[in-house]
Write an enzyme that holds these catalytic residues in place. Sequence first.
Site, PDB file in Angstrom:
ATOM      1  N   ASP A  44      -5.849   1.965  -3.369  1.00 45.02           N
ATOM      2  CA  ASP A  44      -7.115   1.703  -2.690  1.00 45.02           C
ATOM      3  C   ASP A  44      -7.584   2.936  -1.914  1.00 45.02           C
ATOM      4  O   ASP A  44      -8.616   2.902  -1.252  1.00 45.02           O
ATOM      5  CB  ASP A  44      -7.039   0.478  -1.779  1.00 45.02           C
ATOM      6  CG  ASP A  44      -6.084   0.643  -0.608  1.00 45.02           C
ATOM      7  OD1 ASP A  44      -5.340   1.645  -0.561  1.00 45.02           O
ATOM      8  OD2 ASP A  44      -6.077  -0.253   0.272  1.00 45.02           O
ATOM      9  N   ASP A  94      -1.029   1.130  -3.928  1.00 42.72           N
ATOM     10  CA  ASP A  94      -1.911   0.120  -4.516  1.00 42.72           C
ATOM     11  C   ASP A  94      -3.259   0.698  -4.914  1.00 42.72           C
ATOM     12  O   ASP A  94      -4.156  -0.038  -5.323  1.00 42.72           O
ATOM     13  CB  ASP A  94      -2.096  -1.067  -3.573  1.00 42.72           C
ATOM     14  CG  ASP A  94      -2.914  -0.739  -2.333  1.00 42.72           C
ATOM     15  OD1 ASP A  94      -2.960   0.454  -1.944  1.00 42.72           O
ATOM     16  OD2 ASP A  94      -3.495  -1.661  -1.735  1.00 42.72           O
ATOM     17  N   ASP A 147      -2.392   6.108  -3.410  1.00 43.60           N
ATOM     18  CA  ASP A 147      -1.241   5.486  -2.762  1.00 43.60           C
ATOM     19  C   ASP A 147      -0.743   4.356  -3.660  1.00 43.60           C
ATOM     20  O   ASP A 147      -1.221   4.189  -4.781  1.00 43.60           O
ATOM     21  CB  ASP A 147      -1.607   4.985  -1.360  1.00 43.60           C
ATOM     22  CG  ASP A 147      -2.744   3.976  -1.380  1.00 43.60           C
ATOM     23  OD1 ASP A 147      -3.496   3.940  -2.370  1.00 43.60           O
ATOM     24  OD2 ASP A 147      -2.890   3.211  -0.404  1.00 43.60           O
ATOM     25  N   SER A 174       0.819  -1.207   0.000  1.00 44.84           N
ATOM     26  CA  SER A 174       0.000   0.000   0.000  1.00 44.84           C
ATOM     27  C   SER A 174       0.860   1.267   0.000  1.00 44.84           C
ATOM     28  O   SER A 174       1.661   1.478  -0.893  1.00 44.84           O
ATOM     29  CB  SER A 174      -0.945  -0.042   1.203  1.00 44.84           C
ATOM     30  OG  SER A 174      -1.908   0.970   1.139  1.00 44.84           O
TER      31      SER A 174
END
Length: 449
Positions: A247, A245, A243, A104
Amino acid sequence: MGRLFGTDGVRGVANADLTAELALGLSVAAAHVLGEAGSFEGHRPVAVVGRDPRASGEFLEAAVVAGLASAGVDVLRVGVLPTPAVAYLTGALGADLGVMLSASHNAMPDNGIKFFARGGHKLADELEDRIEAQYAAGADWQRPTGAGVGRVRDYDEGFDQYVAHLIGVLPNRLDGLKVVLDEAHGAAARVSPEAFARAGAEVVTIGAEPDGLNINDGCGSTHLEQLKAAVVQHGAHLGIAHDGDADRCLAVDHTGAEVDGDQILAVLALALRERGALRSDTVVATVMSNLGFKLAMEREGLALVQTGVGDRYVLEAMKEHGYALGGEQSGHVIILDHATTGDGTLTGLMLAARVADTGRSLAELTSVMERLPQVLVNVPDVDKSRVATSAELAAAVVEAERELGETGRVLLRSSGTEPLVRVMVEAADIDQARSVAGRLADAVKSSLG
Protein backbone atom coordinates in the site's frame (compact mmCIF):
# COMPACT_ATOMS: atom_id res chain seq x y z
CA MET A 1 -10.10 -4.76 27.38
CA GLY A 2 -8.35 -1.85 25.62
CA ARG A 3 -9.37 -0.75 22.15
CA LEU A 4 -8.55 -3.48 19.65
CA PHE A 5 -8.38 -1.28 16.55
CA GLY A 6 -5.27 0.81 16.05
CA THR A 7 -4.46 3.30 13.33
CA ASP A 8 -4.73 0.63 10.63
CA GLY A 9 -6.85 -2.29 11.76
CA VAL A 10 -6.10 -4.84 14.47
CA ARG A 11 -2.44 -5.78 14.65
CA GLY A 12 -0.12 -7.81 16.88
CA VAL A 13 2.13 -10.86 17.13
CA ALA A 14 0.34 -13.67 15.33
CA ASN A 15 -0.85 -16.50 17.59
CA ALA A 16 0.03 -14.46 20.68
CA ASP A 17 -1.83 -11.13 20.44
CA LEU A 18 -3.69 -11.92 17.22
CA THR A 19 -5.08 -15.43 17.70
CA ALA A 20 -7.31 -17.59 15.55
CA GLU A 21 -10.07 -17.14 18.13
CA LEU A 22 -9.81 -13.36 17.93
CA ALA A 23 -9.78 -13.42 14.13
CA LEU A 24 -12.85 -15.64 14.04
CA GLY A 25 -14.74 -13.54 16.59
CA LEU A 26 -13.93 -10.24 14.89
CA SER A 27 -15.04 -11.66 11.54
CA VAL A 28 -18.39 -12.69 12.97
CA ALA A 29 -18.77 -9.22 14.46
CA ALA A 30 -17.80 -7.57 11.18
CA ALA A 31 -20.32 -9.74 9.34
CA HIS A 32 -23.11 -8.34 11.52
CA VAL A 33 -21.96 -4.72 11.35
CA LEU A 34 -20.73 -4.47 7.76
CA GLY A 35 -22.63 -7.29 6.08
CA GLU A 36 -25.84 -6.84 8.05
CA ALA A 37 -25.86 -10.63 8.39
CA GLY A 38 -29.30 -11.90 9.30
CA SER A 39 -30.77 -8.40 9.32
CA PHE A 40 -33.26 -8.92 6.53
CA GLU A 41 -34.58 -11.91 4.68
CA GLY A 42 -33.13 -12.74 1.29
CA HIS A 43 -29.88 -10.80 1.70
CA ARG A 44 -26.74 -12.86 1.11
CA PRO A 45 -23.79 -10.75 2.22
CA VAL A 46 -20.55 -11.22 0.28
CA ALA A 47 -16.99 -10.69 1.55
CA VAL A 48 -13.68 -10.52 -0.31
CA VAL A 49 -10.81 -12.01 1.73
CA GLY A 50 -7.12 -11.63 0.87
CA ARG A 51 -3.76 -11.86 2.62
CA ASP A 52 -0.05 -11.24 2.29
CA PRO A 53 2.36 -14.23 2.17
CA ARG A 54 3.12 -14.45 5.93
CA ALA A 55 2.98 -18.01 7.24
CA SER A 56 0.53 -16.95 9.95
CA GLY A 57 -1.81 -15.63 7.27
CA GLU A 58 -2.69 -19.20 6.37
CA PHE A 59 -4.33 -20.08 9.69
CA LEU A 60 -5.70 -16.57 10.22
CA GLU A 61 -7.34 -16.67 6.79
CA ALA A 62 -8.97 -19.98 7.72
CA ALA A 63 -10.31 -18.43 10.93
CA VAL A 64 -11.65 -15.33 9.17
CA VAL A 65 -13.34 -17.38 6.46
CA ALA A 66 -14.88 -19.69 9.07
CA GLY A 67 -16.22 -16.76 11.05
CA LEU A 68 -17.75 -15.05 8.03
CA ALA A 69 -19.31 -18.22 6.61
CA SER A 70 -20.73 -19.20 10.01
CA ALA A 71 -22.49 -15.82 10.09
CA GLY A 72 -24.10 -16.42 6.70
CA VAL A 73 -21.60 -14.49 4.53
CA ASP A 74 -20.53 -15.86 1.15
CA VAL A 75 -16.74 -15.59 0.86
CA LEU A 76 -14.63 -14.88 -2.22
CA ARG A 77 -11.11 -15.92 -1.30
CA VAL A 78 -8.65 -14.03 -3.54
CA GLY A 79 -5.44 -15.42 -1.97
CA VAL A 80 -2.20 -13.44 -1.82
CA LEU A 81 -2.85 -9.96 -3.18
CA PRO A 82 -1.97 -6.42 -2.06
CA THR A 83 -4.19 -4.55 0.37
CA PRO A 84 -5.30 -2.05 -2.33
CA ALA A 85 -6.26 -5.00 -4.57
CA VAL A 86 -8.62 -6.30 -1.88
CA ALA A 87 -10.05 -2.79 -1.47
CA TYR A 88 -10.50 -2.46 -5.24
CA LEU A 89 -12.14 -5.87 -5.64
CA THR A 90 -14.47 -5.20 -2.71
CA GLY A 91 -15.83 -2.23 -4.63
CA ALA A 92 -15.65 -3.68 -8.13
CA LEU A 93 -17.50 -6.87 -7.15
CA GLY A 94 -20.14 -5.05 -5.11
CA ALA A 95 -19.17 -6.96 -1.98
CA ASP A 96 -20.53 -5.96 1.41
CA LEU A 97 -17.11 -6.03 3.05
CA GLY A 98 -13.47 -6.85 2.47
CA VAL A 99 -10.89 -8.37 4.80
CA MET A 100 -7.11 -8.15 4.39
CA LEU A 101 -4.69 -10.11 6.56
CA SER A 102 -1.40 -8.22 6.75
CA ALA A 103 0.90 -6.33 9.09
CA SER A 104 2.14 -4.13 6.26
CA HIS A 105 5.83 -3.21 6.77
CA ASN A 106 6.09 -4.99 10.15
CA ALA A 107 8.37 -7.98 10.68
CA MET A 108 7.17 -11.48 9.83
CA PRO A 109 5.99 -12.58 13.32
CA ASP A 110 3.33 -9.83 13.30
CA ASN A 111 0.07 -9.92 11.42
CA GLY A 112 -3.08 -7.84 11.25
CA ILE A 113 -6.70 -7.69 10.13
CA LYS A 114 -7.97 -4.77 8.05
CA PHE A 115 -11.64 -4.46 7.23
CA PHE A 116 -13.14 -2.56 4.31
CA ALA A 117 -16.72 -1.40 4.03
CA ARG A 118 -18.84 -1.42 0.86
CA GLY A 119 -17.05 0.28 -1.98
CA GLY A 120 -13.66 -0.76 -0.59
CA HIS A 121 -13.42 2.10 1.90
CA LYS A 122 -11.50 2.06 5.18
CA LEU A 123 -13.67 2.06 8.28
CA ALA A 124 -14.63 5.17 10.19
CA ASP A 125 -14.00 5.07 13.95
CA GLU A 126 -17.74 4.62 14.55
CA LEU A 127 -17.82 1.39 12.53
CA GLU A 128 -14.73 0.05 14.30
CA ASP A 129 -16.38 0.80 17.64
CA ARG A 130 -19.52 -1.06 16.57
CA ILE A 131 -17.48 -4.10 15.53
CA GLU A 132 -15.67 -4.09 18.87
CA ALA A 133 -18.97 -3.82 20.73
CA GLN A 134 -20.44 -6.69 18.72
CA TYR A 135 -17.33 -8.77 19.39
CA ALA A 136 -17.53 -8.03 23.13
CA ALA A 137 -21.17 -9.16 23.17
CA GLY A 138 -19.92 -12.70 22.50
CA ALA A 139 -21.87 -15.62 21.09
CA ASP A 140 -25.38 -14.28 21.66
CA TRP A 141 -26.52 -14.19 18.04
CA GLN A 142 -28.81 -16.15 15.74
CA ARG A 143 -26.71 -18.66 13.86
CA PRO A 144 -27.86 -19.65 10.36
CA THR A 145 -28.23 -23.33 9.57
CA GLY A 146 -28.76 -25.43 6.48
CA ALA A 147 -28.74 -23.37 3.32
CA GLY A 148 -28.31 -20.22 5.43
CA VAL A 149 -24.59 -20.71 6.09
CA GLY A 150 -22.12 -18.88 3.90
CA ARG A 151 -20.47 -20.53 0.92
CA VAL A 152 -16.74 -20.24 0.22
CA ARG A 153 -14.98 -20.24 -3.15
CA ASP A 154 -11.63 -19.19 -4.52
CA TYR A 155 -11.81 -16.14 -6.77
CA ASP A 156 -8.72 -16.56 -8.94
CA GLU A 157 -9.97 -13.97 -11.43
CA GLY A 158 -9.11 -11.24 -8.93
CA PHE A 159 -5.45 -11.15 -9.99
CA ASP A 160 -6.12 -10.36 -13.65
CA GLN A 161 -9.02 -8.08 -12.79
CA TYR A 162 -6.81 -5.93 -10.56
CA VAL A 163 -3.89 -5.83 -13.00
CA ALA A 164 -6.26 -4.85 -15.82
CA HIS A 165 -7.57 -2.02 -13.63
CA LEU A 166 -4.03 -0.74 -13.03
CA ILE A 167 -3.15 -0.80 -16.73
CA GLY A 168 -6.47 0.76 -17.66
CA VAL A 169 -5.95 3.93 -15.64
CA LEU A 170 -2.38 4.65 -16.84
CA PRO A 171 -2.16 7.84 -18.93
CA ASN A 172 0.54 6.37 -21.19
CA ARG A 173 2.63 3.25 -21.68
CA LEU A 174 6.09 2.57 -20.24
CA ASP A 175 7.80 1.36 -23.42
CA GLY A 176 11.54 2.00 -23.36
CA LEU A 177 11.85 2.12 -19.57
CA LYS A 178 13.91 -0.31 -17.52
CA VAL A 179 12.55 -0.55 -13.97
CA VAL A 180 13.83 -2.46 -10.93
CA LEU A 181 11.06 -3.59 -8.57
CA ASP A 182 11.67 -4.54 -4.93
CA GLU A 183 8.61 -6.47 -3.80
CA ALA A 184 9.68 -6.96 -0.14
CA HIS A 185 8.90 -10.69 -0.57
CA GLY A 186 5.34 -9.52 -0.04
CA ALA A 187 1.85 -9.37 -1.44
CA ALA A 188 2.79 -7.65 -4.73
CA ALA A 189 5.47 -10.17 -5.74
CA ARG A 190 3.35 -11.33 -8.71
CA VAL A 191 1.07 -8.36 -9.31
CA SER A 192 3.59 -5.54 -9.63
CA PRO A 193 6.01 -7.20 -12.11
CA GLU A 194 3.04 -8.34 -14.20
CA ALA A 195 1.53 -4.84 -14.29
CA PHE A 196 4.79 -3.12 -15.21
CA ALA A 197 5.54 -5.70 -17.90
CA ARG A 198 2.07 -5.43 -19.44
CA ALA A 199 2.51 -1.65 -19.46
CA GLY A 200 5.61 -2.07 -21.64
CA ALA A 201 8.50 -1.72 -19.16
CA GLU A 202 11.57 -3.94 -19.06
CA VAL A 203 11.37 -5.35 -15.53
CA VAL A 204 14.08 -6.51 -13.14
CA THR A 205 12.78 -7.90 -9.85
CA ILE A 206 14.35 -8.36 -6.43
CA GLY A 207 12.62 -9.42 -3.23
CA ALA A 208 10.02 -11.29 -5.25
CA GLU A 209 10.36 -14.81 -3.83
CA PRO A 210 8.10 -14.93 -0.75
CA ASP A 211 8.35 -18.09 1.32
CA GLY A 212 6.09 -17.04 4.18
CA LEU A 213 9.03 -16.17 6.44
CA ASN A 214 11.08 -13.57 4.56
CA ILE A 215 8.55 -10.73 4.15
CA ASN A 216 10.17 -7.28 4.69
CA ASP A 217 13.41 -9.01 5.72
CA GLY A 218 16.16 -6.59 4.68
CA CYS A 219 14.24 -5.50 1.60
CA GLY A 220 11.34 -3.38 0.45
CA SER A 221 10.45 0.21 1.28
CA THR A 222 12.02 0.04 4.75
CA HIS A 223 15.39 -1.21 3.43
CA LEU A 224 16.32 0.51 0.18
CA GLU A 225 20.00 -0.49 0.03
CA GLN A 226 19.50 -3.47 -2.28
CA LEU A 227 17.25 -1.50 -4.62
CA LYS A 228 19.73 1.37 -4.88
CA ALA A 229 22.51 -1.04 -5.80
CA ALA A 230 20.36 -2.95 -8.30
CA VAL A 231 19.22 0.19 -10.13
CA VAL A 232 22.83 1.29 -10.67
CA GLN A 233 24.02 -2.24 -11.51
CA HIS A 234 21.36 -2.77 -14.17
CA GLY A 235 21.47 0.77 -15.56
CA ALA A 236 17.76 1.15 -14.89
CA HIS A 237 15.82 4.38 -15.32
CA LEU A 238 14.32 4.02 -11.83
CA GLY A 239 13.53 1.62 -9.02
CA ILE A 240 10.28 1.07 -7.11
CA ALA A 241 10.04 -0.39 -3.58
CA HIS A 242 6.89 -1.66 -1.88
CA ASP A 243 6.19 -2.79 1.66
CA GLY A 244 4.70 -6.14 2.65
CA ASP A 245 1.13 -5.39 1.62
CA ALA A 246 2.08 -2.93 -1.17
CA ASP A 247 0.00 0.00 0.00
CA ARG A 248 3.08 2.23 -0.10
CA CYS A 249 5.76 3.10 -2.63
CA LEU A 250 9.20 4.65 -2.40
CA ALA A 251 11.50 5.09 -5.36
CA VAL A 252 15.14 5.34 -6.43
CA ASP A 253 16.36 7.44 -9.37
CA HIS A 254 18.91 6.29 -11.95
CA THR A 255 21.82 7.49 -9.77
CA GLY A 256 20.69 5.38 -6.81
CA ALA A 257 19.33 8.37 -4.86
CA GLU A 258 16.24 7.81 -2.73
CA VAL A 259 12.94 9.43 -3.71
CA ASP A 260 10.52 9.71 -0.78
CA GLY A 261 6.76 10.14 -0.61
CA ASP A 262 6.92 13.95 -0.61
CA GLN A 263 8.96 13.96 -3.82
CA ILE A 264 6.62 11.44 -5.44
CA LEU A 265 3.64 13.63 -4.50
CA ALA A 266 5.36 16.66 -6.03
CA VAL A 267 5.98 14.87 -9.34
CA LEU A 268 2.46 13.43 -9.52
CA ALA A 269 0.84 16.74 -8.54
CA LEU A 270 2.38 18.49 -11.52
CA ALA A 271 1.47 15.58 -13.82
CA LEU A 272 -2.16 15.62 -12.68
CA ARG A 273 -2.38 19.41 -13.00
CA GLU A 274 -1.04 19.17 -16.56
CA ARG A 275 -3.86 16.74 -17.39
CA GLY A 276 -6.48 18.88 -15.63
CA ALA A 277 -7.05 16.15 -13.03
CA LEU A 278 -5.72 17.90 -9.90
CA ARG A 279 -9.01 19.19 -8.51
CA SER A 280 -8.85 22.65 -6.93
CA ASP A 281 -5.09 22.58 -7.68
CA THR A 282 -4.70 21.12 -4.18
CA VAL A 283 -2.58 18.37 -2.64
CA VAL A 284 -3.19 16.84 0.82
CA ALA A 285 -0.27 15.79 3.04
CA THR A 286 0.48 15.42 6.75
CA VAL A 287 2.22 17.82 9.10
CA MET A 288 5.32 15.60 8.84
CA SER A 289 5.85 16.49 5.18
CA ASN A 290 9.15 18.16 4.47
CA LEU A 291 9.10 21.96 4.42
CA GLY A 292 10.75 21.75 1.02
CA PHE A 293 7.56 20.11 -0.30
CA LYS A 294 5.41 22.96 1.01
CA LEU A 295 7.73 25.57 -0.49
CA ALA A 296 7.72 23.75 -3.84
CA MET A 297 3.91 23.61 -3.97
CA GLU A 298 3.71 27.32 -3.17
CA ARG A 299 6.24 28.11 -5.89
CA GLU A 300 4.21 26.06 -8.41
CA GLY A 301 0.98 27.82 -7.44
CA LEU A 302 -0.58 24.74 -5.81
CA ALA A 303 -2.43 24.72 -2.50
CA LEU A 304 -1.40 22.33 0.29
CA VAL A 305 -3.80 21.01 2.92
CA GLN A 306 -2.04 19.41 5.91
CA THR A 307 -3.57 16.85 8.27
CA GLY A 308 -2.55 14.85 11.32
CA VAL A 309 -0.11 11.96 10.86
CA GLY A 310 -1.69 8.89 9.26
CA ASP A 311 -3.00 8.10 5.79
CA ARG A 312 -6.53 7.76 7.17
CA TYR A 313 -6.55 11.47 8.01
CA VAL A 314 -5.24 12.33 4.56
CA LEU A 315 -8.00 10.22 3.03
CA GLU A 316 -10.69 11.82 5.21
CA ALA A 317 -9.67 15.31 4.07
CA MET A 318 -9.57 14.20 0.43
CA LYS A 319 -13.03 12.65 0.55
CA GLU A 320 -14.55 15.55 2.45
CA HIS A 321 -13.41 18.16 -0.06
CA GLY A 322 -13.12 16.08 -3.23
CA TYR A 323 -9.36 16.40 -3.67
CA ALA A 324 -7.63 14.03 -6.10
CA LEU A 325 -4.15 13.52 -4.63
CA GLY A 326 -2.70 13.10 -1.15
CA GLY A 327 -0.18 11.10 0.80
CA GLU A 328 2.60 10.78 3.33
CA GLN A 329 6.37 11.08 3.29
CA SER A 330 6.48 7.33 4.09
CA GLY A 331 5.13 6.51 0.63
CA HIS A 332 1.39 6.13 1.21
CA VAL A 333 0.07 7.93 -1.87
CA ILE A 334 -3.66 8.09 -2.59
CA ILE A 335 -4.91 8.80 -6.11
CA LEU A 336 -8.58 9.00 -5.29
CA ASP A 337 -9.93 8.80 -8.85
CA HIS A 338 -8.46 5.30 -9.18
CA ALA A 339 -8.11 3.90 -5.62
CA THR A 340 -9.86 4.11 -2.25
CA THR A 341 -6.62 3.69 -0.32
CA GLY A 342 -2.86 4.04 -0.76
CA ASP A 343 -1.77 1.82 -3.66
CA GLY A 344 1.97 1.26 -4.05
CA THR A 345 1.79 -0.45 -7.43
CA LEU A 346 -0.47 2.22 -8.88
CA THR A 347 1.80 4.95 -7.50
CA GLY A 348 4.89 3.32 -8.99
CA LEU A 349 3.20 2.93 -12.37
CA MET A 350 2.07 6.57 -12.39
CA LEU A 351 5.57 7.74 -11.46
CA ALA A 352 7.14 5.63 -14.23
CA ALA A 353 4.50 6.88 -16.67
CA ARG A 354 5.57 10.47 -15.94
CA VAL A 355 9.20 9.58 -16.68
CA ALA A 356 8.21 7.86 -19.92
CA ASP A 357 5.87 10.66 -21.02
CA THR A 358 8.27 13.54 -20.40
CA GLY A 359 11.50 11.84 -21.41
CA ARG A 360 13.04 13.40 -18.31
CA SER A 361 14.88 11.41 -15.65
CA LEU A 362 13.30 10.90 -12.25
CA ALA A 363 16.18 12.90 -10.77
CA GLU A 364 15.27 15.84 -12.97
CA LEU A 365 11.56 15.54 -12.21
CA THR A 366 12.12 15.48 -8.44
CA SER A 367 14.33 18.57 -8.62
CA VAL A 368 11.08 20.54 -8.46
CA MET A 369 11.51 20.37 -4.68
CA GLU A 370 14.56 20.66 -2.48
CA ARG A 371 14.31 18.31 0.49
CA LEU A 372 15.41 20.35 3.50
CA PRO A 373 17.46 18.62 6.22
CA GLN A 374 15.09 17.08 8.77
CA VAL A 375 16.13 15.89 12.24
CA LEU A 376 13.83 13.74 14.39
CA VAL A 377 14.58 13.11 18.08
CA ASN A 378 12.49 10.86 20.32
CA VAL A 379 12.42 11.98 23.95
CA PRO A 380 11.28 9.05 26.17
CA ASP A 381 9.93 8.86 29.72
CA VAL A 382 8.18 12.21 29.78
CA ASP A 383 4.61 13.36 30.47
CA LYS A 384 3.47 13.65 26.86
CA SER A 385 0.03 14.92 27.93
CA ARG A 386 1.58 18.30 28.84
CA VAL A 387 3.15 19.05 25.45
CA ALA A 388 0.49 21.63 24.60
CA THR A 389 0.23 23.23 28.07
CA SER A 390 3.80 23.68 29.30
CA ALA A 391 4.73 27.39 29.30
CA GLU A 392 8.44 26.56 29.55
CA LEU A 393 8.28 24.33 26.49
CA ALA A 394 6.21 26.87 24.56
CA ALA A 395 8.87 29.52 25.19
CA ALA A 396 11.59 27.17 23.92
CA VAL A 397 9.61 26.52 20.74
CA VAL A 398 9.11 30.26 20.13
CA GLU A 399 12.84 30.85 20.50
CA ALA A 400 13.63 27.97 18.11
CA GLU A 401 11.19 29.27 15.50
CA ARG A 402 12.67 32.76 15.78
CA GLU A 403 16.14 31.36 15.11
CA LEU A 404 15.02 29.27 12.13
CA GLY A 405 12.94 32.00 10.49
CA GLU A 406 11.08 31.21 7.27
CA THR A 407 13.56 28.55 6.14
CA GLY A 408 12.92 26.19 9.05
CA ARG A 409 10.18 24.52 11.02
CA VAL A 410 9.56 22.93 14.43
CA LEU A 411 7.04 20.22 15.26
CA LEU A 412 6.51 18.57 18.67
CA ARG A 413 4.25 15.52 18.63
CA SER A 414 3.19 13.08 21.33
CA SER A 415 3.54 9.42 20.42
CA GLY A 416 0.24 7.63 20.09
CA THR A 417 1.53 4.39 21.60
CA GLU A 418 4.59 5.17 23.78
CA PRO A 419 5.43 7.56 26.65
CA LEU A 420 7.57 9.80 24.50
CA VAL A 421 7.54 13.08 22.58
CA ARG A 422 8.87 13.38 19.04
CA VAL A 423 10.86 16.52 18.26
CA MET A 424 11.15 17.32 14.56
CA VAL A 425 13.24 20.23 13.26
CA GLU A 426 13.82 21.28 9.66
CA ALA A 427 16.34 23.87 8.54
CA ALA A 428 18.27 24.89 5.46
CA ASP A 429 21.45 23.69 7.21
CA ILE A 430 21.75 20.23 8.79
CA ASP A 431 24.04 21.43 11.59
CA GLN A 432 21.53 24.10 12.56
CA ALA A 433 18.70 21.52 12.50
CA ARG A 434 20.66 19.20 14.80
CA SER A 435 21.57 22.03 17.18
CA VAL A 436 18.00 23.30 17.49
CA ALA A 437 16.61 19.75 17.82
CA GLY A 438 19.09 18.98 20.62
CA ARG A 439 18.12 22.10 22.56
CA LEU A 440 14.43 21.39 22.15
CA ALA A 441 14.90 17.78 23.27
CA ASP A 442 16.59 19.09 26.42
CA ALA A 443 13.70 21.49 26.94
CA VAL A 444 11.20 18.64 26.64
CA LYS A 445 13.14 16.61 29.24
CA SER A 446 13.39 19.52 31.72
CA SER A 447 9.78 20.70 31.36
CA LEU A 448 7.97 17.37 30.99
CA GLY A 449 10.31 14.94 32.76
